[in-house]
Design a protein around this motif. Structure first.
Motif, PDB file in Angstrom:
ATOM      1  N   UNK A  86      16.785  -0.976  13.129  1.00 17.22           N
ATOM      2  CA  UNK A  86      15.906  -1.524  14.160  1.00 17.22           C
ATOM      3  C   UNK A  86      15.030  -0.458  14.823  1.00 17.22           C
ATOM      4  N   UNK A  87      15.149   0.788  14.371  1.00 15.59           N
ATOM      5  CA  UNK A  87      14.322   1.850  14.951  1.00 15.59           C
ATOM      6  C   UNK A  87      14.732   2.250  16.356  1.00 15.59           C
ATOM      7  N   UNK A  88      16.036   2.180  16.632  1.00 10.11           N
ATOM      8  CA  UNK A  88      16.531   2.526  17.971  1.00 10.11           C
ATOM      9  C   UNK A  88      17.141   3.924  17.967  1.00 10.11           C
ATOM     10  N   UNK A  89      16.712   4.767  18.889  1.00 12.88           N
ATOM     11  CA  UNK A  89      17.286   6.105  19.035  1.00 12.88           C
ATOM     12  C   UNK A  89      18.672   5.991  19.663  1.00 12.88           C
ATOM     13  N   UNK A  90      19.673   6.518  18.976  1.00 15.45           N
ATOM     14  CA  UNK A  90      21.056   6.395  19.446  1.00 15.45           C
ATOM     15  C   UNK A  90      21.683   7.788  19.521  1.00 15.45           C
ATOM     16  N   UNK A  91      22.086   8.158  20.737  1.00 14.56           N
ATOM     17  CA  UNK A  91      22.661   9.485  20.969  1.00 14.56           C
ATOM     18  C   UNK A  91      24.028   9.330  21.618  1.00 14.56           C
ATOM     19  N   UNK A  92      24.798  10.408  21.619  1.00 12.32           N
ATOM     20  CA  UNK A  92      26.135  10.318  22.221  1.00 12.32           C
ATOM     21  C   UNK A  92      26.470  11.624  22.921  1.00 12.32           C
ATOM     22  N   UNK A  93      27.422  11.515  23.855  1.00 15.56           N
ATOM     23  CA  UNK A  93      27.830  12.695  24.606  1.00 15.56           C
ATOM     24  C   UNK A  93      29.242  12.497  25.139  1.00 15.56           C
TER      25      UNK A  93
ATOM     26  N   UNK B  99      23.315  13.577  17.916  1.00 16.08           N
ATOM     27  CA  UNK B  99      22.386  12.627  17.304  1.00 16.08           C
ATOM     28  C   UNK B  99      23.137  11.688  16.372  1.00 16.08           C
ATOM     29  N   UNK B 100      23.135  10.400  16.674  1.00 11.20           N
ATOM     30  CA  UNK B 100      23.763   9.432  15.771  1.00 11.20           C
ATOM     31  C   UNK B 100      22.705   8.832  14.868  1.00 11.20           C
ATOM     32  N   UNK B 101      21.511   8.699  15.437  1.00  9.03           N
ATOM     33  CA  UNK B 101      20.418   8.091  14.708  1.00  9.03           C
ATOM     34  C   UNK B 101      19.154   8.304  15.549  1.00  9.03           C
ATOM     35  N   UNK B 102      18.143   8.921  14.935  1.00 11.34           N
ATOM     36  CA  UNK B 102      16.955   9.264  15.729  1.00 11.34           C
ATOM     37  C   UNK B 102      15.677   8.907  14.970  1.00 11.34           C
TER      38      UNK B 102
ATOM     39  N   UNK C 235      25.320   6.935  24.451  1.00 10.70           N
ATOM     40  CA  UNK C 235      26.694   6.470  24.638  1.00 10.70           C
ATOM     41  C   UNK C 235      27.480   7.625  25.261  1.00 10.70           C
ATOM     42  N   UNK C 236      27.979   7.377  26.484  1.00 11.74           N
ATOM     43  CA  UNK C 236      28.573   8.444  27.287  1.00 11.74           C
ATOM     44  C   UNK C 236      30.090   8.522  27.134  1.00 11.74           C
ATOM     45  N   UNK C 237      30.658   9.555  27.695  1.00 13.11           N
ATOM     46  CA  UNK C 237      32.099   9.718  27.874  1.00 13.11           C
ATOM     47  C   UNK C 237      32.892   9.642  26.583  1.00 13.11           C
TER      48      UNK C 237
END
Lengths: 108, 140
Positions: free
Chosen positions: A86-93, A14-17, A69-71
Motif C-alpha cells: 500500500x506504499x506505507x512507511x513503517x518504522x519501529x523502535x 526500517x520495516x518498510x520504506x 510502532x513503539x515500545x
C-alpha cells in the motif's frame, strides 16, 4: 523533515520504506484505531503500540507520512507486506511512545 | 444528463485482515477521478468505519459509492442483527464490540459518530433481526 531523515535522527528500525522522501509535518500518538481514524492529521508521524494489519488501512486512509510502532511491539511479516503493497512507511523502535513524540517534536 | 458513476464492493465478514480493503480501493478510485484530498478522506473514513462495523457485527455486507455531479453517496448494507437503539449507538464511546475486537484497537464506540462527523448527511435504516442500511452523503 523527510521520513528517511527522521528515521536516521531517531534511530528507528526500517520495516518498510516505500516513500522515504515524504515530508513529516507533525506527530500523532494513539492506539484506538477508530479514534486515530477520526483524528490523526495528514502527513503526521503516527506513533502507536498497535501492530496488527489494520494499522496499514488506517495509515493509508488518513494519509499519515509514516507509522512508528513503539515500545518494541512485534510487527508481523503480513503487516510489513501489506504496508509495502500500500506504499506505507513503517518504522519501529524500542523507545516509548512518549519519548518518540518528544523526539519527533524536537526534530520537525 | 450523464449516468452517475457507481462502485460496488463486497465486505467479507469476520475477516479482519482484509477489513478496510473496500475503503482503500474506493479511495484510489476517487483519487483517479481527481477529487480533492479532503473529500476523498471524508468518504474513505466514513466508509472504513462502516466496513469495520459490518465485519464486527454483521458478518459482512456491501458498500456502494455513487458519484453524482455535486455529491458522493455511500450506501452500506448488511443483513446483520440490526441496531436496537440507534440513539444510544450514536453516542461516542458506546460500543457492543466483544473483547477480541477491542484488543485489535476497535470497539472504541467511535464508528458511527465518526461516520456522522465526516459526512454532510447520514441516514440509518435498521430493523432488528433483518439488517442495517446506512446512506451517507458527502458534498463535493
Amino acid at each position: 523533515m523527510t521520513v528517511q531523515e527522521l528515521k536516521e535522527k531517531l534511530g528507528l528500525r526500517e520495516l518498510c520504506l516505500p516513500e522515504p522522501d515524504r515530508e513529516v509535518v507533525t506527530g500523532y500518538a494513539g492506539d484506538l484505531l477508530s479514534w486515530v481514524m477520526g483524528r490523526a492529521p495528514a502527513d503526521a508521524a503516527w506513533v502507536t503500540i498497535m501492530s496488527n494489519v489494520n494499522i496499514v488501512a488506517v495509515a493509508m486512509l488518513r494519509d499519515v507520512a509514516a507509522v512508528i510502532v513503539a515500545e518494541g511491539a512485534e510487527v508481523g511479516e503480513d503487516v510489513i507486506a501489506r504496508a509495502a503493497e500500500q506504499g506505507i512507511n513503517l518504522l519501529a523502535s524500542d523507545k516509548s511512545a512518549y519519548t518518540l513524540c518528544v523526539e519527533i517534536a524536537r526534530s520537525i | 444528463m450523464s449516468v452517475p458513476l457507481k462502485f460496488h464492493y463486497i465486505v467479507s465478514g469476520g475477516d479482519f485482515t482484509s477489513a478496510g480493503n473496500a475503503s482503500v480501493q474506493a479511495k484510489k478510485a476517487l483519487r483517479q477521478l481527481g477529487f480533492d484530498p479532503e473529500t476523498i478522506r471524508r468518504v474513505s473514513i466514513a466508509m472504513y468505519e462502516g466496513e469495520i462495523n459490518m465485519v464486527i457485527h454483521a458478518d459482512g455486507g456491501t458498500a456502494d459509492i455513487i458519484v453524482y455531479p455535486d455529491y458522493i453517496e455511500i450506501i452500506l448494507a448488511d443483513k446483520g442483527p440490526g441496531i436496537p437503539d440507534v440513539e444510544l449507538a450514536m453516542q461516542a464511546g458506546y460500543s457492543t464490540a466483544p473483547d477480541n475486537i477491542r484488543s485489535l484497537g476497535f470497539g472504541a464506540g467511535m464508528g458511527l459518530p465518526n461516520m456522522k462527523r465526516y459526512t454532510d448527511d447520514m441516514q440509518i435504516d435498521t430493523v432488528v433481526g433483518e439488517g442495517t442500511t446506512i446512506t451517507m452523503r458527502v458534498n463535493t
